[in-house]
Each structure stands twice: as C-alpha cells, then as structure tokens.
Design a protein around this motif. Sequence first.
Motif, PDB file in Angstrom:
ATOM      1  N   PRO A  90      -1.429 -12.629  16.835  1.00 44.84           N
ATOM      2  CA  PRO A  90      -1.797 -13.608  17.858  1.00 44.84           C
ATOM      3  C   PRO A  90      -0.619 -14.464  18.318  1.00 44.84           C
ATOM      4  O   PRO A  90      -0.725 -15.198  19.297  1.00 44.84           O
ATOM      5  N   GLN A  91       0.489 -14.384  17.606  1.00 46.44           N
ATOM      6  CA  GLN A  91       1.675 -15.168  17.947  1.00 46.44           C
ATOM      7  C   GLN A  91       2.915 -14.408  17.502  1.00 46.44           C
ATOM      8  O   GLN A  91       2.827 -13.459  16.728  1.00 46.44           O
ATOM      9  N   ASP A  92       4.073 -14.817  18.000  1.00 46.23           N
ATOM     10  CA  ASP A  92       5.329 -14.210  17.571  1.00 46.23           C
ATOM     11  C   ASP A  92       5.533 -14.489  16.087  1.00 46.23           C
ATOM     12  O   ASP A  92       5.185 -15.576  15.603  1.00 46.23           O
ATOM     13  N   VAL A  93       6.084 -13.515  15.360  1.00 44.59           N
ATOM     14  CA  VAL A  93       6.353 -13.697  13.932  1.00 44.59           C
ATOM     15  C   VAL A  93       7.791 -13.306  13.637  1.00 44.59           C
ATOM     16  O   VAL A  93       8.410 -12.537  14.371  1.00 44.59           O
ATOM     17  N   ALA A  94       8.308 -13.829  12.533  1.00 47.68           N
ATOM     18  CA  ALA A  94       9.693 -13.559  12.140  1.00 47.68           C
ATOM     19  C   ALA A  94       9.852 -12.184  11.503  1.00 47.68           C
ATOM     20  O   ALA A  94      10.947 -11.642  11.451  1.00 47.68           O
ATOM     21  N   GLY A  95       8.767 -11.612  10.999  1.00 49.24           N
ATOM     22  CA  GLY A  95       8.827 -10.300  10.385  1.00 49.24           C
ATOM     23  C   GLY A  95       7.454  -9.811   9.997  1.00 49.24           C
ATOM     24  O   GLY A  95       6.508 -10.594   9.887  1.00 49.24           O
ATOM     25  N   VAL A  96       7.342  -8.506   9.794  1.00 50.19           N
ATOM     26  CA  VAL A  96       6.075  -7.875   9.425  1.00 50.19           C
ATOM     27  C   VAL A  96       6.347  -6.885   8.309  1.00 50.19           C
ATOM     28  O   VAL A  96       7.347  -6.180   8.324  1.00 50.19           O
ATOM     29  N   GLU A  97       5.440  -6.842   7.341  1.00 53.30           N
ATOM     30  CA  GLU A  97       5.499  -5.845   6.275  1.00 53.30           C
ATOM     31  C   GLU A  97       4.141  -5.183   6.154  1.00 53.30           C
ATOM     32  O   GLU A  97       3.112  -5.859   6.218  1.00 53.30           O
ATOM     33  N   ILE A  98       4.153  -3.882   5.982  1.00 54.14           N
ATOM     34  CA  ILE A  98       2.947  -3.177   5.565  1.00 54.14           C
ATOM     35  C   ILE A  98       3.300  -2.565   4.221  1.00 54.14           C
ATOM     36  O   ILE A  98       4.240  -1.777   4.110  1.00 54.14           O
ATOM     37  N   ILE A  99       2.566  -2.988   3.205  1.00 55.59           N
ATOM     38  CA  ILE A  99       2.839  -2.534   1.844  1.00 55.59           C
ATOM     39  C   ILE A  99       1.778  -1.517   1.452  1.00 55.59           C
ATOM     40  O   ILE A  99       0.586  -1.761   1.605  1.00 55.59           O
ATOM     41  N   ILE A 100       2.230  -0.372   0.969  1.00 58.37           N
ATOM     42  CA  ILE A 100       1.343   0.708   0.545  1.00 58.37           C
ATOM     43  C   ILE A 100       1.230   0.642  -0.976  1.00 58.37           C
ATOM     44  O   ILE A 100       2.244   0.577  -1.674  1.00 58.37           O
ATOM     45  N   GLU A 148       6.028 -16.080   8.629  1.00 57.21           N
ATOM     46  CA  GLU A 148       5.927 -17.179   9.584  1.00 57.21           C
ATOM     47  C   GLU A 148       6.700 -18.362   9.025  1.00 57.21           C
ATOM     48  O   GLU A 148       6.424 -18.801   7.919  1.00 57.21           O
ATOM     49  N   GLN A 149       7.625 -18.855   9.768  1.00 53.24           N
ATOM     50  CA  GLN A 149       8.380 -20.047   9.382  1.00 53.24           C
ATOM     51  C   GLN A 149       8.795 -20.004   7.921  1.00 53.24           C
ATOM     52  O   GLN A 149       8.535 -20.904   7.142  1.00 53.24           O
ATOM     53  N   GLN A 150       9.405 -18.910   7.513  1.00 52.40           N
ATOM     54  CA  GLN A 150       9.964 -18.672   6.187  1.00 52.40           C
ATOM     55  C   GLN A 150       8.921 -18.585   5.082  1.00 52.40           C
ATOM     56  O   GLN A 150       9.240 -18.713   3.908  1.00 52.40           O
ATOM     57  N   SER A 151       7.645 -18.382   5.419  1.00 51.76           N
ATOM     58  CA  SER A 151       6.634 -18.151   4.388  1.00 51.76           C
ATOM     59  C   SER A 151       5.946 -16.824   4.666  1.00 51.76           C
ATOM     60  O   SER A 151       5.804 -16.405   5.815  1.00 51.76           O
ATOM     61  N   LEU A 152       5.536 -16.156   3.604  1.00 52.92           N
ATOM     62  CA  LEU A 152       4.893 -14.866   3.701  1.00 52.92           C
ATOM     63  C   LEU A 152       3.384 -15.059   3.610  1.00 52.92           C
ATOM     64  O   LEU A 152       2.892 -15.719   2.695  1.00 52.92           O
ATOM     65  N   GLN A 153       2.650 -14.503   4.560  1.00 56.84           N
ATOM     66  CA  GLN A 153       1.200 -14.668   4.596  1.00 56.84           C
ATOM     67  C   GLN A 153       0.543 -13.295   4.543  1.00 56.84           C
ATOM     68  O   GLN A 153       0.848 -12.422   5.354  1.00 56.84           O
ATOM     69  N   VAL A 154      -0.377 -13.100   3.576  1.00 58.01           N
ATOM     70  CA  VAL A 154      -1.137 -11.858   3.482  1.00 58.01           C
ATOM     71  C   VAL A 154      -2.287 -11.955   4.467  1.00 58.01           C
ATOM     72  O   VAL A 154      -3.026 -12.931   4.479  1.00 58.01           O
ATOM     73  N   ILE A 155      -2.430 -10.942   5.300  1.00 60.17           N
ATOM     74  CA  ILE A 155      -3.443 -10.961   6.347  1.00 60.17           C
ATOM     75  C   ILE A 155      -4.691 -10.190   5.958  1.00 60.17           C
ATOM     76  O   ILE A 155      -5.787 -10.715   5.976  1.00 60.17           O
ATOM     77  N   ALA A 156      -4.537  -8.910   5.621  1.00 64.77           N
ATOM     78  CA  ALA A 156      -5.692  -8.072   5.309  1.00 64.77           C
ATOM     79  C   ALA A 156      -5.239  -6.826   4.586  1.00 64.77           C
ATOM     80  O   ALA A 156      -4.055  -6.474   4.614  1.00 64.77           O
ATOM     81  N   THR A 157      -6.207  -6.141   3.965  1.00 60.33           N
ATOM     82  CA  THR A 157      -5.940  -4.896   3.259  1.00 60.33           C
ATOM     83  C   THR A 157      -6.979  -3.872   3.686  1.00 60.33           C
ATOM     84  O   THR A 157      -8.137  -4.210   3.881  1.00 60.33           O
ATOM     85  N   GLN A 158      -6.536  -2.617   3.843  1.00 59.57           N
ATOM     86  CA  GLN A 158      -7.431  -1.514   4.199  1.00 59.57           C
ATOM     87  C   GLN A 158      -7.182  -0.353   3.240  1.00 59.57           C
ATOM     88  O   GLN A 158      -6.152  -0.289   2.577  1.00 59.57           O
ATOM     89  N   LYS A 159      -8.136   0.576   3.213  1.00 59.03           N
ATOM     90  CA  LYS A 159      -8.061   1.756   2.348  1.00 59.03           C
ATOM     91  C   LYS A 159      -7.830   3.001   3.213  1.00 59.03           C
ATOM     92  O   LYS A 159      -8.348   3.098   4.317  1.00 59.03           O
ATOM     93  N   MET A 160      -7.039   3.951   2.679  1.00 57.93           N
ATOM     94  CA  MET A 160      -6.808   5.220   3.375  1.00 57.93           C
ATOM     95  C   MET A 160      -6.740   6.353   2.350  1.00 57.93           C
ATOM     96  O   MET A 160      -6.574   6.111   1.167  1.00 57.93           O
ATOM     97  N   MET A 161      -6.856   7.587   2.839  1.00 56.69           N
ATOM     98  CA  MET A 161      -6.837   8.735   1.952  1.00 56.69           C
ATOM     99  C   MET A 161      -5.800   9.759   2.426  1.00 56.69           C
ATOM    100  O   MET A 161      -5.791  10.150   3.592  1.00 56.69           O
ATOM    101  N   PHE A 162      -4.941  10.169   1.485  1.00 56.82           N
ATOM    102  CA  PHE A 162      -3.929  11.194   1.749  1.00 56.82           C
ATOM    103  C   PHE A 162      -4.392  12.491   1.105  1.00 56.82           C
ATOM    104  O   PHE A 162      -4.763  12.513  -0.070  1.00 56.82           O
ATOM    105  N   VAL A 163      -4.386  13.580   1.875  1.00 64.60           N
ATOM    106  CA  VAL A 163      -4.795  14.887   1.386  1.00 64.60           C
ATOM    107  C   VAL A 163      -3.687  15.884   1.699  1.00 64.60           C
ATOM    108  O   VAL A 163      -3.316  16.040   2.850  1.00 64.60           O
ATOM    109  N   LYS A 164      -3.147  16.546   0.655  1.00 68.86           N
ATOM    110  CA  LYS A 164      -2.080  17.536   0.871  1.00 68.86           C
ATOM    111  C   LYS A 164      -2.656  18.825   1.398  1.00 68.86           C
ATOM    112  O   LYS A 164      -3.744  19.219   1.136  1.00 68.86           O
TER     113      LYS A 164
END
Length: 164
Positions: A90-100, A148-164
Amino acid sequence: ISHSIVSEDTLIILAYNLKGRVIEAGHSELFSFDNRSVVVEEIILSDASGGLIATSVLNDGRPLVPEKYELSQNFPNPFNSQTTIQYGLPQDVAGVEIIIYDLLGRRVRVLREDAKPAGFHRMTWDARSEGGYMVSSGVYFYQLRVVEQQSLQVIATQKMMFVK
C-alpha cells in the motif's frame, strides 16, 4: 497521446501512433499512474481500420495500489519447476523479503528485493535452496516481510506444494 477529463472522476486517454508503427502483442506498459486511487474500468483497443480488438482490464477493476499489504496464493500450486508469488504494497517500502520455510519451519531460501514502490509485484522461486540445490517434494510455507523505516514487519504467510 491526448487526454480529456469527462467529469471529476473520469479520465479518457487516447493513444495513437501517427507513424503507423504496430504495438507488439504481449505484455507492455503504455501508461503508469502515481495516483493510488486510480481504478481502471475499461480498456478499448482497435486496429488501424477501426476494428475492435478483444482485451480485458488486467486489474479486474481493483485499485492499482492495495489499501493494505497483501500476499496472494502462489501460482501454479502445486508446482514443478518454479512458482510465482504475488504481493501488494500500500506504500513504498525500503525492501521486501519472501522467506521460504519447509514443513519443519527451517528456512530454505530468502528472496530479496530492494526498495519497491506501492503497487502489486511478483517474485519467482525456482524450487532451489540457498545453496542452489533442488528441494524435495512436499509442503512449504512462504512469508512476506517488508522493511519500513529500518524495521522489519511480517505481513502474512501462505502454504504451497512442490511436486517433482
């Protein structure tokens, strides 16, 4: 490009090419908006002879910038070689991480991007660990974090499935 304001809340934009050049098929950006409350309701395309070309509004009439942080379900899911994760800011951010994470909660991979503007964005995960190894089939979780402004904020978590 020309435009006209029809009413206080309606703007019509007309784009044309006087040199007769073709706009290539596929994904391309013709316009960008800085206004966070813009809603695209209709797109009409025509060919050089005035015939209509079928198209659709890519954002389904939603604002181009979400009102709150969003983390969408990855697609495809389940996936085989790679998957796409979409998120909204919803606003500009200093960085984004998606952690698996794996099913036991161990961190498998961190996808990072530097400063991102407000709007919808995507990252792709290639089903590889931080060490570059292909992960095992199974259930994984992904978590959106923003800086955001030098602090890390956890937003949400989702589940996914990997199939070889």
